[in-house]
Design a protein around this motif. Structure first.
Motif, short mmCIF file in Angstrom:
data_model
loop_
_atom_site.label_atom_id
_atom_site.label_comp_id
_atom_site.label_asym_id
_atom_site.label_seq_id
_atom_site.Cartn_x
_atom_site.Cartn_y
_atom_site.Cartn_z
N GLU A 107 -23.94 9.31 2.48
CA GLU A 107 -23.31 8.05 2.12
C GLU A 107 -21.81 8.24 2.02
OE1 GLU A 107 -25.16 6.91 -1.52
OE2 GLU A 107 -27.00 6.28 -0.51
N PHE A 108 -21.06 7.23 2.46
CA PHE A 108 -19.61 7.30 2.33
C PHE A 108 -19.05 5.90 2.18
CE2 PHE A 108 -20.29 6.64 6.82
CZ PHE A 108 -19.26 5.79 7.22
N LYS A 109 -17.85 5.83 1.66
CA LYS A 109 -17.12 4.57 1.51
C LYS A 109 -15.72 4.79 2.05
CE LYS A 109 -15.91 1.01 -1.82
NZ LYS A 109 -15.72 0.06 -0.77
N SER A 110 -15.26 3.83 2.85
CA SER A 110 -13.94 3.92 3.43
C SER A 110 -13.24 2.56 3.32
CB SER A 110 -14.02 4.34 4.90
OG SER A 110 -12.75 4.17 5.52
N ASP A 111 -12.20 2.52 2.52
CA ASP A 111 -11.42 1.29 2.40
C ASP A 111 -10.79 0.91 3.74
OD1 ASP A 111 -12.07 1.02 -0.28
OD2 ASP A 111 -10.28 2.10 -0.96
N ARG A 112 -10.42 1.92 4.54
CA ARG A 112 -9.84 1.64 5.87
C ARG A 112 -10.83 0.92 6.77
NH1 ARG A 112 -7.82 7.37 7.53
NH2 ARG A 112 -8.44 6.53 9.53
N ILE A 113 -12.07 1.38 6.77
CA ILE A 113 -13.10 0.73 7.59
C ILE A 113 -13.36 -0.69 7.09
CG2 ILE A 113 -15.57 0.73 8.17
CD1 ILE A 113 -15.38 3.80 8.36
N HIS A 115 -11.34 -2.67 5.50
CA HIS A 115 -10.17 -3.48 5.84
C HIS A 115 -10.19 -3.86 7.33
CE1 HIS A 115 -6.11 -5.08 5.75
NE2 HIS A 115 -5.84 -4.32 6.80
N LEU A 116 -10.47 -2.89 8.18
CA LEU A 116 -10.52 -3.13 9.62
C LEU A 116 -11.60 -4.15 9.98
CD1 LEU A 116 -9.46 -2.51 12.45
CD2 LEU A 116 -11.00 -0.53 12.50
N GLN A 117 -12.78 -4.04 9.37
CA GLN A 117 -13.86 -4.99 9.63
C GLN A 117 -13.43 -6.40 9.24
OE1 GLN A 117 -17.86 -2.35 9.06
NE2 GLN A 117 -16.79 -2.95 7.23
N ASN A 118 -12.80 -6.53 8.07
CA ASN A 118 -12.33 -7.85 7.63
C ASN A 118 -11.25 -8.39 8.56
OD1 ASN A 118 -14.03 -8.16 5.40
ND2 ASN A 118 -12.68 -6.90 4.13
N GLY A 125 -12.16 -15.45 13.62
CA GLY A 125 -12.48 -16.69 12.93
C GLY A 125 -13.75 -16.65 12.10
N TYR A 126 -14.09 -15.48 11.57
CA TYR A 126 -15.31 -15.34 10.79
C TYR A 126 -15.02 -14.76 9.41
CZ TYR A 126 -18.22 -16.27 14.84
OH TYR A 126 -18.82 -16.87 15.90
N ASP A 127 -15.94 -15.05 8.48
CA ASP A 127 -15.99 -14.39 7.18
C ASP A 127 -17.22 -13.50 7.21
OD1 ASP A 127 -13.78 -15.70 5.97
OD2 ASP A 127 -15.05 -17.47 5.62
N ILE A 128 -17.08 -12.26 6.83
CA ILE A 128 -18.23 -11.34 6.80
C ILE A 128 -19.10 -11.71 5.60
CG2 ILE A 128 -18.97 -8.95 6.49
CD1 ILE A 128 -16.43 -8.11 7.98
N VAL A 129 -20.37 -11.90 5.87
CA VAL A 129 -21.33 -12.22 4.82
C VAL A 129 -22.07 -10.95 4.41
CG1 VAL A 129 -23.41 -13.54 4.28
CG2 VAL A 129 -21.59 -14.57 5.67
N HIS A 130 -22.38 -10.13 5.40
CA HIS A 130 -23.11 -8.89 5.15
C HIS A 130 -22.88 -7.97 6.35
CE1 HIS A 130 -26.39 -6.17 4.15
NE2 HIS A 130 -26.84 -6.32 5.37
N HIS A 131 -22.88 -6.68 6.10
CA HIS A 131 -22.81 -5.75 7.22
C HIS A 131 -23.37 -4.40 6.81
CE1 HIS A 131 -19.32 -3.85 5.29
NE2 HIS A 131 -19.55 -2.85 6.11
N ARG A 132 -23.76 -3.64 7.83
CA ARG A 132 -24.19 -2.25 7.65
C ARG A 132 -23.50 -1.44 8.73
NH1 ARG A 132 -30.73 -2.07 6.76
NH2 ARG A 132 -30.72 -3.22 4.82
N LEU A 133 -23.01 -0.30 8.33
CA LEU A 133 -22.43 0.62 9.30
C LEU A 133 -23.22 1.91 9.25
CD1 LEU A 133 -20.25 1.45 11.35
CD2 LEU A 133 -18.87 2.21 9.42
N GLU A 134 -23.74 2.31 10.39
CA GLU A 134 -24.47 3.56 10.50
C GLU A 134 -23.81 4.38 11.60
OE1 GLU A 134 -28.48 2.44 11.41
OE2 GLU A 134 -28.71 1.35 9.53
N LEU A 135 -23.40 5.58 11.25
CA LEU A 135 -22.85 6.52 12.21
C LEU A 135 -23.90 7.61 12.41
CD1 LEU A 135 -19.26 6.89 10.71
CD2 LEU A 135 -20.00 5.35 12.53
#
Length: 143
Positions: A107-113, A115-118, A125-135
């Motif tokens: 598990e990891f958390k990245s403020d940069r990621i 921010h980039l997603q937002n 033209g979207y607001d993120i409601v939910h997301h999952r990132l799997e590497l």
């Protein structure tokens, strides 16, 4: 970065509130889920539970995880190439790196990621409601 637990979830209370009877096997399964900080699959939960009580069935594990998932108490992850795995739904948002050789889930958390997603969603033209990132990766070999 490891996930920091806020507090142990009260799955028993959630199930009772939903009108579900708490049997001994179900209590053992929810204690295992509440106390874990890894991402066990149903078979691993079954192994841990049957080590405590050999009468617990795999179908009870499936039914209990399905109930908890439906109540929003746990998340099911279907990581590529493997069985569904479970984790507690509470706590801060985080993403996952899956080691393809060992199956470990980091598990990891990245403020940069985040921010980039937002930024990308906003530009489109979207607001993120939910997301999952799997590497998915393999540990680098030392040279």
């Amino acid at each position: 970065m490891a996930k920091q637990k806020i507090q142990k979830p009260d799955y028993e209370r959630m199930l009772r509130k939903a009108g579900v009877r708490i049997t001994r096997p179900r209590r053992i399964i929810i204690e295992i889920l509440a106390g874990t900080d890894d991402h066990p699959d149903a078979l691993e939960i079954f192994r841990r539970a049957s080590a405590i009580d050999a009468s617990i069935s795999l179908s009870t594990v499936y039914r209990t995880t399905k109930l908890l998932e439906r109540l929003g108490a746990i998340h099911r992850h279907a990581f590529e190439g493997g069985p569904s795995r479970f984790e507690q739904a509470q706590g801060e948002h985080h993403d996952h790196l899956i080691d393809l050789d060992t199956g470990d889930v980091i598990e990891f958390k990245s403020d940069r990621i985040e921010h980039l997603q937002n930024e990308i969603a906003e530009a489109l033209g979207y607001d993120i409601v939910h997301h999952r990132l799997e590497l998915y990766g393999r540990r680098r070999k030392s040279r």
